[in-house]
Design an enzyme around this catalytic site. Structure first.
Site, PDB file in Angstrom:
ATOM      1  N   LYS A  22      29.155  35.721  53.606  1.00 12.96           N
ATOM      2  CA  LYS A  22      29.515  35.455  52.201  1.00 12.96           C
ATOM      3  C   LYS A  22      30.895  34.797  52.144  1.00 12.96           C
ATOM      4  CE  LYS A  22      31.286  38.899  49.632  1.00 12.96           C
ATOM      5  NZ  LYS A  22      32.600  38.624  49.002  1.00 12.96           N
ATOM      6  N   ASN A  23      31.844  35.363  52.913  1.00 19.90           N
ATOM      7  CA  ASN A  23      33.236  34.918  52.778  1.00 19.90           C
ATOM      8  C   ASN A  23      33.550  33.634  53.522  1.00 19.90           C
ATOM      9  OD1 ASN A  23      33.596  37.052  51.079  1.00 19.90           O
ATOM     10  ND2 ASN A  23      34.715  38.321  52.542  1.00 19.90           N
ATOM     11  N   ARG A  93      35.829  36.198  41.314  1.00 22.05           N
ATOM     12  CA  ARG A  93      37.197  35.739  41.507  1.00 22.05           C
ATOM     13  C   ARG A  93      37.285  34.560  42.474  1.00 22.05           C
ATOM     14  NH1 ARG A  93      40.176  37.423  43.820  1.00 22.05           N
ATOM     15  NH2 ARG A  93      42.082  36.915  42.708  1.00 22.05           N
ATOM     16  N   CYS A 117      40.334  42.905  39.638  1.00 23.97           N
ATOM     17  CA  CYS A 117      39.011  43.533  39.766  1.00 23.97           C
ATOM     18  C   CYS A 117      39.258  45.002  40.109  1.00 23.97           C
ATOM     19  CB  CYS A 117      38.196  42.835  40.855  1.00 23.97           C
ATOM     20  SG  CYS A 117      38.841  43.137  42.491  1.00 23.97           S
ATOM     21  N   ARG A 122      44.863  41.310  42.196  1.00 17.44           N
ATOM     22  CA  ARG A 122      44.379  40.068  42.800  1.00 17.44           C
ATOM     23  C   ARG A 122      45.116  38.822  42.271  1.00 17.44           C
ATOM     24  NH1 ARG A 122      39.280  41.294  44.935  1.00 17.44           N
ATOM     25  NH2 ARG A 122      39.563  39.531  46.340  1.00 17.44           N
ATOM     26  N   PRO A 123      46.432  38.760  42.362  1.00 16.14           N
ATOM     27  CA  PRO A 123      47.166  37.584  41.859  1.00 16.14           C
ATOM     28  C   PRO A 123      46.798  36.319  42.628  1.00 16.14           C
ATOM     29  CG  PRO A 123      48.592  38.940  43.213  1.00 16.14           C
ATOM     30  CD  PRO A 123      47.326  39.714  43.040  1.00 16.14           C
ATOM     31  N   VAL A 124      47.117  35.169  42.041  1.00 13.43           N
ATOM     32  CA  VAL A 124      46.868  33.886  42.720  1.00 13.43           C
ATOM     33  C   VAL A 124      48.166  33.073  42.795  1.00 13.43           C
ATOM     34  CG1 VAL A 124      44.410  33.725  42.211  1.00 13.43           C
ATOM     35  CG2 VAL A 124      46.074  32.868  40.542  1.00 13.43           C
ATOM     36  N   ASP A 125      49.317  33.754  42.680  1.00 13.48           N
ATOM     37  CA  ASP A 125      50.603  33.051  42.682  1.00 13.48           C
ATOM     38  C   ASP A 125      50.826  32.235  43.950  1.00 13.48           C
ATOM     39  OD1 ASP A 125      50.647  35.782  43.730  1.00 13.48           O
ATOM     40  OD2 ASP A 125      52.729  35.359  44.261  1.00 13.48           O
ATOM     41  N   LEU A 126      50.309  32.713  45.085  1.00  8.86           N
ATOM     42  CA  LEU A 126      50.518  31.981  46.346  1.00  8.86           C
ATOM     43  C   LEU A 126      49.643  30.719  46.405  1.00  8.86           C
ATOM     44  CD1 LEU A 126      50.698  35.076  48.702  1.00  8.86           C
ATOM     45  CD2 LEU A 126      52.606  33.698  47.872  1.00  8.86           C
ATOM     46  N   ASP A 307      37.812  44.998  54.560  1.00  9.48           N
ATOM     47  CA  ASP A 307      36.421  45.024  54.074  1.00  9.48           C
ATOM     48  C   ASP A 307      35.545  46.008  54.843  1.00  9.48           C
ATOM     49  OD1 ASP A 307      36.224  41.450  53.297  1.00  9.48           O
ATOM     50  OD2 ASP A 307      37.201  43.133  52.311  1.00  9.48           O
ATOM     51  N   ARG A 399      26.086  41.607  45.329  1.00 16.98           N
ATOM     52  CA  ARG A 399      27.053  40.504  45.443  1.00 16.98           C
ATOM     53  C   ARG A 399      27.238  40.104  46.896  1.00 16.98           C
ATOM     54  NH1 ARG A 399      32.292  40.940  41.773  1.00 16.98           N
ATOM     55  NH2 ARG A 399      32.476  38.964  42.865  1.00 16.98           N
TER      56      ARG A 399
HETATM   57  C1  EPZ Z   1      39.390  37.531  50.649  1.00 17.57           C
HETATM   58  O1  EPZ Z   1      39.876  37.815  49.349  1.00 17.57           O
HETATM   59  C2  EPZ Z   1      37.982  38.099  50.712  1.00 17.57           C
HETATM   60  N1  EPZ Z   1      37.127  37.443  49.721  1.00 17.57           N
HETATM   61  C3  EPZ Z   1      38.032  39.609  50.458  1.00 17.57           C
HETATM   62  O2  EPZ Z   1      36.702  40.106  50.613  1.00 17.57           O
HETATM   63  C4  EPZ Z   1      38.924  40.251  51.526  1.00 17.57           C
HETATM   64  O3  EPZ Z   1      39.021  41.640  51.264  1.00 17.57           O
HETATM   65  C5  EPZ Z   1      40.316  39.611  51.476  1.00 17.57           C
HETATM   66  O4  EPZ Z   1      40.204  38.177  51.654  1.00 17.57           O
HETATM   67  C6  EPZ Z   1      41.242  40.160  52.570  1.00 17.57           C
HETATM   68  O5  EPZ Z   1      40.669  39.950  53.813  1.00 17.57           O
HETATM   69  C7  EPZ Z   1      36.621  36.217  50.007  1.00 17.57           C
HETATM   70  O6  EPZ Z   1      36.860  35.653  51.057  1.00 17.57           O
HETATM   71  C8  EPZ Z   1      35.720  35.606  48.961  1.00 17.57           C
HETATM   72  P1  EPZ Z   1      43.813  37.685  49.945  1.00 17.57           P
HETATM   73  P2  EPZ Z   1      41.253  37.124  48.829  1.00 17.57           P
HETATM   74  O7  EPZ Z   1      44.275  36.524  49.131  1.00 17.57           O
HETATM   75  O8  EPZ Z   1      41.366  35.771  49.399  1.00 17.57           O
HETATM   76  C9  EPZ Z   1      47.733  39.335  47.840  1.00 17.57           C
HETATM   77  C10 EPZ Z   1      34.809  41.354  50.034  1.00 17.57           C
HETATM   78  O9  EPZ Z   1      34.635  42.588  49.918  1.00 17.57           O
HETATM   79  N2  EPZ Z   1      47.831  38.002  47.217  1.00 17.57           N
HETATM   80  O10 EPZ Z   1      43.821  37.577  51.432  1.00 17.57           O
HETATM   81  O11 EPZ Z   1      41.319  37.289  47.351  1.00 17.57           O
HETATM   82  C11 EPZ Z   1      46.551  40.128  47.299  1.00 17.57           C
HETATM   83  O12 EPZ Z   1      46.919  40.810  46.116  1.00 17.57           O
HETATM   84  C12 EPZ Z   1      36.065  40.714  49.467  1.00 17.57           C
HETATM   85  O13 EPZ Z   1      34.002  40.565  50.616  1.00 17.57           O
HETATM   86  C13 EPZ Z   1      48.970  37.700  46.460  1.00 17.57           C
HETATM   87  O14 EPZ Z   1      49.864  38.526  46.289  1.00 17.57           O
HETATM   88  O15 EPZ Z   1      42.334  38.090  49.494  1.00 17.57           O
HETATM   89  C14 EPZ Z   1      46.259  41.071  48.436  1.00 17.57           C
HETATM   90  O16 EPZ Z   1      47.119  42.186  48.339  1.00 17.57           O
HETATM   91  C15 EPZ Z   1      36.943  41.719  48.740  1.00 17.57           C
HETATM   92  N3  EPZ Z   1      49.052  36.467  45.891  1.00 17.57           N
HETATM   93  C16 EPZ Z   1      46.619  40.278  49.687  1.00 17.57           C
HETATM   94  O17 EPZ Z   1      47.429  39.175  49.224  1.00 17.57           O
HETATM   95  C17 EPZ Z   1      48.076  35.510  46.055  1.00 17.57           C
HETATM   96  O18 EPZ Z   1      48.224  34.386  45.531  1.00 17.57           O
HETATM   97  C18 EPZ Z   1      45.417  39.703  50.424  1.00 17.57           C
HETATM   98  O19 EPZ Z   1      44.639  38.979  49.484  1.00 17.57           O
HETATM   99  C19 EPZ Z   1      46.938  35.851  46.824  1.00 17.57           C
HETATM  100  C20 EPZ Z   1      46.833  37.093  47.399  1.00 17.57           C
END
Ligand code: EPZ
Length: 420
Positions: A22-23, A93, A117, A122-126, A307, A399
């Site tokens: 999926k990912n 998301r 969620c 789940r911020p997207v600031d980065l 995960d 999902r």
């Molecule tokens: C991906 O989510 C996966 N989803 C998640 O899988 C997985 O748990 C996660 O990576 C971590 O491995 C998909 O690939 C579709 P992150 P993502 O950005 O990209 C913080 C599942 O169950 N962060 O690596 O959203 C964030 O809050 C799902 O299959 C910021 O602060 O995860 C978190 O604490 C759930 N700012 C950390 O980084 C940002 O702009 C890691 O998040 C982005 C993230």
């Protein structure tokens, strides 16, 4: 609404095939927006999240054809829209992953701000910082991210403050069509990042360093269509191996290499499992023994995957001994503990850690799914519980797991889906 009914007590025995990841499939589908040509994708899992991404692409004017199961032909030549609407983004998301490709291809994008969620804010600031560093102008208006890059995007040397899978993916896709060279530092190293990079290179991109914390991309003027098969799902495979361990069974997963499972296999060996590996299969055998509880601390790859945390928490509730599972990635990813307590689990939450004292069996009970992986952990708990467990709100499971009850039934589980 549908529910799953499980009658526990059966050891899982048998063989199943891993589905596509999926990912990996979600960013790869988003990346098809980078070309006006057709991409033929194989091993695309049939999941709610994938259907949502295909619906989103179609709403952007992309032609999506799925002639046979798990195969999707995507033609973004006719794509003209640049708006990813709230009613789609709120359900998934990962829709944010179209931001980079839309900006890179069309110079504009309007993507609904993905909300948080169950597992965190789940911020997207980065994501935004990386794209702004490449020259994008991004403002928030009416709950939407309004992005533009009138003069196109330019290569940049950018360091992520936190390791982010989605942020790395968005930046990599945008950089593929940017002018000049991009270096992404403190990049995510997950295998799904590598799969996306390999797909981009198949389209004619110039990406290197994927799988390390420094990814280099030389922008090109255009990308072409290609044929590509999505990697297998290491979290799905890991989930079935943990279920096998919890039920003291013997299960082989075909279509995946042990290397993709990494530390998850080390932890399963620590539980007392015998693990055998082939070129593209992994087998776990508990030899009928009760697993030993194991301590877990989640971390970005190659650390222990967040995960897989909920699944091991479930295993620990019926394993021998005490253990601590600490979640370091998301701020609210221990919700399964509350439902497991209703099944008699001896589990205490202290801040970001679930402390368990294993019991030989749990008691079946009606429970409620809250997020994708917590739902999978409740299935594992139901498989080792005495009596019947009913899991409600199983749309969370659909999902991310393709035909989960069908695959578990082939392993001997007493599980069925009902319309509640
Ligand atoms: C991906 O989510 C996966 N989803 C998640 O899988 C997985 O748990 C996660 O990576 C971590 O491995 C998909 O690939 C579709 P992150 P993502 O950005 O990209 C913080 C599942 O169950 N962060 O690596 O959203 C964030 O809050 C799902 O299959 C910021 O602060 O995860 C978190 O604490 C759930 N700012 C950390 O980084 C940002 O702009 C890691 O998040 C982005 C993230």
């Amino acid at each position: 609404m549908q529910s799953l009914i499980i009658v526990g007590g059966t050891r899982l025995e048998g063989t199943l095939a891993a589905s596509g990841s999926k990912n990996a499939a979600l960013p790869i589908l988003a990346a098809t927006l980078l070309t006006g040509e057709t991409c033929q994708l194989g091993r695309v899992p049939q999941l709610r999240d994938v259907s949502t991404m295909l619906t989103l692409l179609s709403s952007l004017g992309v032609q999506v054809v799925s002639a046979e199961p798990n195969c999707v032909s995507v033609d973004s030549g006719a794509a003209t829209q640049i708006n990813a609407p709230y009613d789609l983004v709120k359900t998934m998301r990962a829709s944010i992953l179209v931001l980079g490709p839309l900006l890179a291809r069309f110079g504009r994008a309007e993507v609904s701000f993905p909300g948080g969620c169950a597992i965190g804010s789940r911020p997207v600031d980065l994501h935004i910082s990386a794209l702004e560093a490449m020259g994008a102008n991004i403002v928030t208006d009416g709950g939407y991210l309004i992005a533009s890059a009138k003069n196109g995007l330019s290569g940049v040397d950018f360091r992520f403050g936190t390791v982010t899978v989605g942020g790395t993916e968005n930046a990599m896709m945008a950089a593929a069509l940017a002018r000049g060279d991009t270096i992404l530092r403190n990049a995510a190293r997950e295998p799904e990042i590598v799969d996306l990079a390999n797909f981009l290179n198949q389209m004619g991109a110039k990406v290197s360093g994927q799988g390390t914390d420094t990814i280099r991309i030389t922008g090109v003027s255009a990308l072409g269509g290609c044929a590509y098969s999505v990697m297998p799902d290491r979290i799905e495979a890991g989930t079935y191996l943990v279920a096998a361990a919890a039920t003291r069974g013997r299960v082989r997963v075909d279509g995946i290499s042990g290397a993709l499972l990494g530390v998850v296999l080390d932890k399963l060996r620590e539980c007392g499992a015998t693990i055998n590996e082939g070129e593209d299969w992994v087998e776990l055998d508990m030899e009928g023994k009760r697993p030993r509880a194991v301590d877990i601390v989640t971390a970005p790859f190659p650390g222990f995957p967040t995960d897989m945390q909920a699944q091991f928490t479930a295993l620990n509730t019926v394993a021998e001994g005490r253990a601590r599972v600490t979640e370091t990635i998301f701020e609210n990813r221990l919700m399964q503990a509350r439902e497991m307590k209703r099944m008699g689990a001896n589990i205490v939450i202290e801040a970001d850690t679930a402390i368990t004292a294993g019991k030989a069996v749990l008691q079946g009970a009606p429970v409620m799914a809250s997020d994708l992986r917590a739902s999978a952990s409740l299935i594992i708990a139901g498989l080792v519980a005495d009596g019947e467990t009913r899991i409600d709100r199983i749309y969370h499971i659909d999902r991310g797991y393709e035909d989960i009850e069908g695959k578990l039934q082939t392993l001997g589980a007493n599980i069925r889906r009902i319309d509640a």
